[in-house]
Design a protein around this motif. Sequence first.
Motif, short mmCIF file in Angstrom:
data_model
loop_
_atom_site.label_atom_id
_atom_site.label_comp_id
_atom_site.label_asym_id
_atom_site.label_seq_id
_atom_site.Cartn_x
_atom_site.Cartn_y
_atom_site.Cartn_z
N VAL A 347 64.08 -1.57 -44.90
CA VAL A 347 64.61 -0.24 -44.57
C VAL A 347 64.19 0.77 -45.63
O VAL A 347 63.85 1.91 -45.32
CB VAL A 347 66.14 -0.29 -44.42
CG1 VAL A 347 66.71 1.12 -44.25
CG2 VAL A 347 66.53 -1.14 -43.22
N ARG A 348 64.24 0.36 -46.88
CA ARG A 348 63.82 1.25 -47.97
C ARG A 348 62.37 1.67 -47.78
O ARG A 348 62.00 2.83 -48.03
CB ARG A 348 64.01 0.52 -49.30
CG ARG A 348 63.75 1.36 -50.54
CD ARG A 348 63.93 0.51 -51.78
NE ARG A 348 63.63 1.25 -52.98
CZ ARG A 348 64.51 1.93 -53.70
NH1 ARG A 348 65.76 1.98 -53.31
NH2 ARG A 348 64.16 2.56 -54.80
N PHE A 349 61.53 0.75 -47.33
CA PHE A 349 60.12 1.06 -47.07
C PHE A 349 59.99 1.98 -45.86
O PHE A 349 59.24 2.96 -45.89
CB PHE A 349 59.36 -0.25 -46.85
CG PHE A 349 57.95 -0.06 -46.36
CD1 PHE A 349 56.94 0.30 -47.23
CD2 PHE A 349 57.65 -0.24 -45.02
CE1 PHE A 349 55.63 0.47 -46.77
CE2 PHE A 349 56.35 -0.07 -44.55
CZ PHE A 349 55.34 0.29 -45.43
N LEU A 350 60.72 1.67 -44.79
CA LEU A 350 60.59 2.46 -43.56
C LEU A 350 61.20 3.85 -43.69
O LEU A 350 60.78 4.78 -42.98
CB LEU A 350 61.27 1.71 -42.40
CG LEU A 350 60.61 0.41 -41.94
CD1 LEU A 350 61.45 -0.25 -40.86
CD2 LEU A 350 59.20 0.67 -41.43
N SER A 351 62.20 4.01 -44.57
CA SER A 351 62.87 5.31 -44.69
C SER A 351 61.94 6.41 -45.17
O SER A 351 62.20 7.59 -44.95
CB SER A 351 64.07 5.20 -45.64
OG SER A 351 63.65 4.88 -46.95
N ASP A 356 66.00 8.91 -40.21
CA ASP A 356 67.20 8.08 -40.21
C ASP A 356 67.62 7.68 -38.80
O ASP A 356 68.06 6.56 -38.56
CB ASP A 356 68.35 8.82 -40.91
CG ASP A 356 68.10 8.98 -42.40
OD1 ASP A 356 67.30 8.21 -42.94
OD2 ASP A 356 68.72 9.87 -43.00
N ARG A 357 67.49 8.62 -37.85
CA ARG A 357 67.97 8.33 -36.51
C ARG A 357 67.09 7.29 -35.81
O ARG A 357 67.57 6.51 -35.00
CB ARG A 357 68.06 9.60 -35.67
CG ARG A 357 66.76 10.38 -35.51
CD ARG A 357 66.97 11.60 -34.64
NE ARG A 357 65.72 12.33 -34.44
CZ ARG A 357 65.58 13.34 -33.61
NH1 ARG A 357 66.62 13.75 -32.90
NH2 ARG A 357 64.43 13.95 -33.47
N VAL A 358 65.78 7.26 -36.13
CA VAL A 358 64.90 6.24 -35.57
C VAL A 358 65.28 4.87 -36.11
O VAL A 358 65.33 3.87 -35.38
CB VAL A 358 63.43 6.57 -35.87
CG1 VAL A 358 62.51 5.42 -35.44
CG2 VAL A 358 63.01 7.85 -35.17
N ILE A 359 65.56 4.80 -37.41
CA ILE A 359 65.98 3.54 -38.02
C ILE A 359 67.30 3.07 -37.42
O ILE A 359 67.51 1.88 -37.18
CB ILE A 359 66.09 3.70 -39.54
CG1 ILE A 359 64.71 4.00 -40.14
CG2 ILE A 359 66.69 2.46 -40.18
CD1 ILE A 359 64.73 4.29 -41.62
#
Length: 496
Positions: A347-351, A356-359
């Motif tokens: 998540v840290r990488f994807l953020s 945020d809403r996509v995650i």
Amino acid sequence: MDYQRKKKLTNYTIGLIFLSGGIEYAVILPTIWAYLQTLDAEPYFLGLAISAFSFAGLLTGPLFGYWSDRTCQTKAIILFANMFQIAGNFMYFVGGSKWMLLSSRLVAGVGTGAGASIFGYLTRTTASEERATVFAGVMACRQFGLLVGPACNLFLRLCNFRIGPFVVNKFTSPGLFMCLVWILLQVVVVTMYYDLQLPPSAQPSRAGLRVPQDALDDEEVEPLMRHEAGPEEAVERGGYGSTTAVERPEPSLGDEFRYVPNGHLADEEAADKKEKSPFHDFSSMREYLREEVVVLLTAQFVTLFNQTALETMVTPITQRYLSFGELENSIMYFLCGAEVIVGFFLVRFLSARLSDRVILVLGLVICHVACVWCLLFLGRPQGTFPVLLTELVVGVFLQVLGLPFVAVSQVSLFSKVTAERTQGFSQGLRRSVGGIATILGPLWAGGLTTNLYIMLGVMMGLLTLLMIMVGLSYAYLLEPPRQYLSPGTSQDECHS
């Protein structure tokens, strides 16, 4: 000592606090049911003991958060809260009766309320674009504690001696161990934690605007709102019935403006004129009734309800169908903790690449698949040992994988759609909603371990409802491009 060093030591201390919280949870949870059985406790006492911990945090979170909003003295709050952690774990070590065990978890739970103050501090001292990364790191520390906790149990289960009148065995040793951990943490907080103000480059100007130091004039501060091309450039403020128009701020300052969520400029200006409590009237509380806030609070409730219900359900299932003891359960929680840590790093990488809403949506989809799997294969466990083990592992694996996505995204979004001046109270409210979920989840699961279809069906229904709500409110789960002045409480304006 310079500012950067103090900030680094403070961040390390915050990480240790969440690490210790994770260790406590993982040390206590695998053994508490067997401990209660030695005290002739009824099965529902397992749900009561787990819920008592969350109930205390539910009550104290908003109070500690409001305390931090008023004073910004997070260090004092942490030291005060840790005293309850120390006392509660000592009571757990003493034991003696099922009621003492229940009371110990209630007392220890009071200390968890300090988390609201810490999240408020992190929100006030981080930019919105890096907030998800910071929250992911903090939450990863707790999950690392969930990884270390079961490993500690591998050694604590070997304890078998006495300290005066007290027996130290595999059931009481977790309480003694955590009591010592929290005492050590008190020393760390005293020596390494600092209630920091914003650095000079990010201090609020005389108008309450956070701007770079080199942008400040020695004689005059540039006004926040300016007319550039007449009335047509004005934007309408959506302040719940207000029709006053304000001008767009200079785009060159961009992120240096402190964020006011979703057109709450009128409320923020009123707060600047007269300091008010979050409780002062309904117009303040309506901030928490907005659509996007309700959706995020619902996400907090549903995900924690499902998580704690599944955790409560898993131990009796593994005991009944797989003959797992405390060693096997500890290994299972250890592996789950390792997976969650990987999830937080993901998540840290994807953020940095996804909003945020996509995650949040990705996490909900994963959790939904996990619920479908559990409903199909764990509603009525059947088959040989390898088949049952595989079905359990896949269901738990999917559920655990989705949690970091939902947890980080909803916390980050919540900090952006609520006012900065009351972040301590807002984060306390969010954690209280989670506390309600962690109370009802174990109680619900503890009473329905013999009827898994009903329990899993309710979990599935709640998650489906949440996904519908997120879909309908998807457009609002995004930080607006406008960033107005928020002249609320700054570090310099905190009251002692």
